[in-house]
Design an enzyme around this catalytic site. Structure first.
Site, PDB file in Angstrom:
ATOM      1  N   GLU A 173       0.981  -1.168   0.020  1.00 59.73           N
ATOM      2  CA  GLU A 173      -0.101  -0.232   0.055  1.00 59.73           C
ATOM      3  C   GLU A 173       0.780   1.212   0.159  1.00 59.73           C
ATOM      4  OE1 GLU A 173      -2.901  -0.056   2.944  1.00 59.73           O
ATOM      5  OE2 GLU A 173      -3.996  -1.765   1.967  1.00 59.73           O
ATOM      6  N   GLU A 292      -5.606  -8.098  -0.682  1.00 59.67           N
ATOM      7  CA  GLU A 292      -6.407  -8.013   0.676  1.00 59.67           C
ATOM      8  C   GLU A 292      -7.874  -7.649   0.200  1.00 59.67           C
ATOM      9  OE1 GLU A 292      -4.723  -5.070   3.437  1.00 59.67           O
ATOM     10  OE2 GLU A 292      -2.864  -5.560   2.938  1.00 59.67           O
TER      11      GLU A 292
HETATM   12  O1  AHR Z   1      -5.336  -5.907   6.690  1.00 56.77           O
HETATM   13  C1  AHR Z   1      -5.088  -5.029   7.573  1.00 56.77           C
HETATM   14  C2  AHR Z   1      -4.468  -3.906   6.886  1.00 56.77           C
HETATM   15  O2  AHR Z   1      -5.046  -3.108   5.822  1.00 56.77           O
HETATM   16  C3  AHR Z   1      -3.158  -3.810   6.437  1.00 56.77           C
HETATM   17  O3  AHR Z   1      -2.018  -4.012   7.298  1.00 56.77           O
HETATM   18  C4  AHR Z   1      -2.990  -2.781   5.308  1.00 56.77           C
HETATM   19  O4  AHR Z   1      -2.039  -3.370   4.191  1.00 56.77           O
HETATM   20  C5  AHR Z   1      -4.460  -2.545   5.006  1.00 56.77           C
HETATM   21  O5  AHR Z   1      -4.547  -1.082   5.116  1.00 56.77           O
END
Ligand code: AHR
Length: 504
Positions: A173, A292
């Site tokens: 990210e 994610e």
């Molecule tokens: O999965 C939780 C968090 O969400 C992760 O650490 C991050 O990459 C995202 O913002």
């Protein structure tokens, strides 16, 4: 009652089911690692301190790949802190989640756990506070057989065989201002490209993931992917996408239509990646690693209620969602959407695996149990085999506040010719009305119903708890039947269903 129909024909194939779509994620966040997968002294722990009850549930969930060690955590992480004799490892502050990291669990522990869980590792590296040198050091430590300082250190640390990690995320990210070492697309694109090039000098067969947008709502979405891929197109295999959804107030219809947003997200990233490919006159395709995704009540974390701890502690309870029936239906729908895009979404990781935003919950010195969202994932991972078929859906529209009119149903089907089996997964997004569902299966003969289950409940807020771990489970579909070679069933409001058909 409204009617909806899908037509299923084995001649129309999207792509083979890619098992990597059933991936998950273990981050040093909250209690995912400590008292999640790792709890020395727990009644079920093995000699490595891995919880046996959690390992059993991970296997039952059908997880194929696991991303590690973060997430936001990785952007401040020194991988060297987590290897070597445990008593020599430093304790550090983790600013991403405001916790104390003891480093008693690190790379070699994770790889030993992954082997026991029978999952493929997907390793993320720190391109936030660190860069190229640390990345290639990590690669040498993890994957080089022996005879160099770093590979010999690994052997001395007890990991005789190289780990052979194939999938690597080039940071996490990096488009987000919250990220340690947040960068512009230009800065990150250059760093990711030089890191990827160097990694390929060690091993050209690695599979590398460049950071895409951390949500489709980011102001840089689209432009970010284009710039990053201009730099990295030839040296990466994937561009990542992240998306989390939550119920806003009582807007059930929009929440149940969350996968419409995911679907648009996928289309737009594919279009952007292919546009860059065209500009570079490349025939290569860069696919999506949706590494994610989940339902996450992030609003609570951001507003401070149930949010990040004031004090620095080890493994606090962070984002321990108690998932409801409604959440499980949305998760089922998101997974349907990922699978429907099997030609371009070739890896995905549900975030996360245990305790934090998770399918599995565990209590320190206590039991482990399946959350509601565990069930659609486990059943899809088990039964979605063979090829993903391109369905024709004929369904009425459902009006939603967030996404306008959306199809009432979300559906995908897989066909396993070897097994002679069709699996149909379908969500009724209507929060209030049942729908009469039927399928056209004219291209198949000898159709028989092998199994039909539905996840639905009069109480959409029902959840599994330590005291009532099986409150929310899929149940036999009361109305499913095959008549004259066609499947028909009544889909309850806000429901996820699975139909397994034997075919010839
Ligand atoms: O999965 C939780 C968090 O969400 C992760 O650490 C991050 O990459 C995202 O913002």
């Amino acid at each position: 009652m409204q009617q909806a129909r899908v037509s299923i024909d084995p001649a129309f194939v999207v792509a083979p089911v890619n098992r990597r779509v059933f991936g998950s994620f273990v981050e040093h966040m909250g209690r995912c690692v400590y008292t999640g997968i790792f709890e020395p002294g727990h009644a079920t722990a093995d000699d490595d301190g891995f919880r046996g009850d959690v390992l059993d549930l991970v296997r039952e969930l059908g997880v194929t790949t696991v991303r590690y060690p973060g997430g936001n955590f990785v952007s401040g992480y020194k991988w060297e802190d987590g290897v070597g004799p445990v008593e020599d490892r430093p304790t550090r502050l983790d600013p991403a989640w405001r916790t104390i990291e003891t480093n008693t669990f690190g790379l070699n522990e994770f790889m030993a756990w992954a082997k026991k869980a029978d999952v493929e590792p997907m390793m993320a590296m720190n391109l936030g506070t660190r860069g190229l040198q640390e990345a290639i050091d990590l690669l040498e430590y993890a994957n080089h057989p022996q005879g160099t300082a770093l590979s010999d250190a690994r052997i001395e640390h007890g990991a005789k065989e190289p780990h052979g990690i194939r999938m690597w995320c080039l940071g996490n990210e990096m488009d987000g201002p919250w990220q340690l070492g947040h960068k512009t697309a230009e800065e990150y694109g250059r760093l990711a490209a030089e890191t990827a090039r160097a990694m390929r000098q060690f091993d050209p067969t690695l599979e590398l993931v460049a950071c895409g947008s951390s949500s489709r709502t980011m102001p840089t979405f689209g432009a970010w992917e284009a710039t990053v891929l201009e730099h990295t197109y030839d040296v990466v295999d994937y561009i990542s996408a992240h998306a989390y959804y939550q119920l806003d107030g009582t807007d059930h219809a929009s929440f149940l239509a969350s996968s419409v947003d995911m679907d648009r997200f996928i289309h737009q990233v594919v279009a952007t990646a292919d546009h860059v490919g065209a500009r570079l006159q490349s025939d290569k395709k860069v696919n999506i690693s949706f590494d994610e995704w989940n339902v996450w009540y992030l609003r609570e974390l951001q507003s401070g209620q149930g949010g990040l701890p004031e004090d620095w502690t080890v493994a606090p309870r962070t984002s321990e969602e108690a998932y409801t029936v409604l959440d499980a239906v949305v998760v089922g729908s998101l997974l349907i959407t990922l699978l429907r895009h099997a030609d371009r979404v070739t890896a995905a990781s549900q975030a996360q695996l245990v305790n934090t935003i998770s399918s599995i919950r565990s209590e320190p010195n206590g039991p482990a149990w399946r959350q509601s969202i565990f069930h659609p994932f486990a059943l899809m991972s088990k039964h979605a085999t063979g090829e993903v078929l391109d369905l024709r859906l004929d369904a009425p529209a459902l009006p939603t506040a967030k996404y306008g009119d959306v199809p009432l149903l979300d559906s995908v089907a897989t066909y396993d010719a070897g097994e002679g089996r069709v699996a149909v997964f379908v969500v009724n997004r209507d929060p209030a009305q049942a729908v009469s569902f039927s399928t056209g299966l004219r291209a198949f003969t000898g159709v028989e119903l092998l199994e039909a289950v539905v996840l639905a409940d009069d109480d959409l807020t029902a959840a599994n708890t330590q005291d009532d771990p099986d409150r929310v489970v899929p149940r036999p579909h009361p109305s499913a039947a095959v008549t004259d070679g066609a499947l028909a069933a009544e889909l309850p409001p806000a429901s996820w269903s699975m139909f397994l058909l034997g075919v010839q």
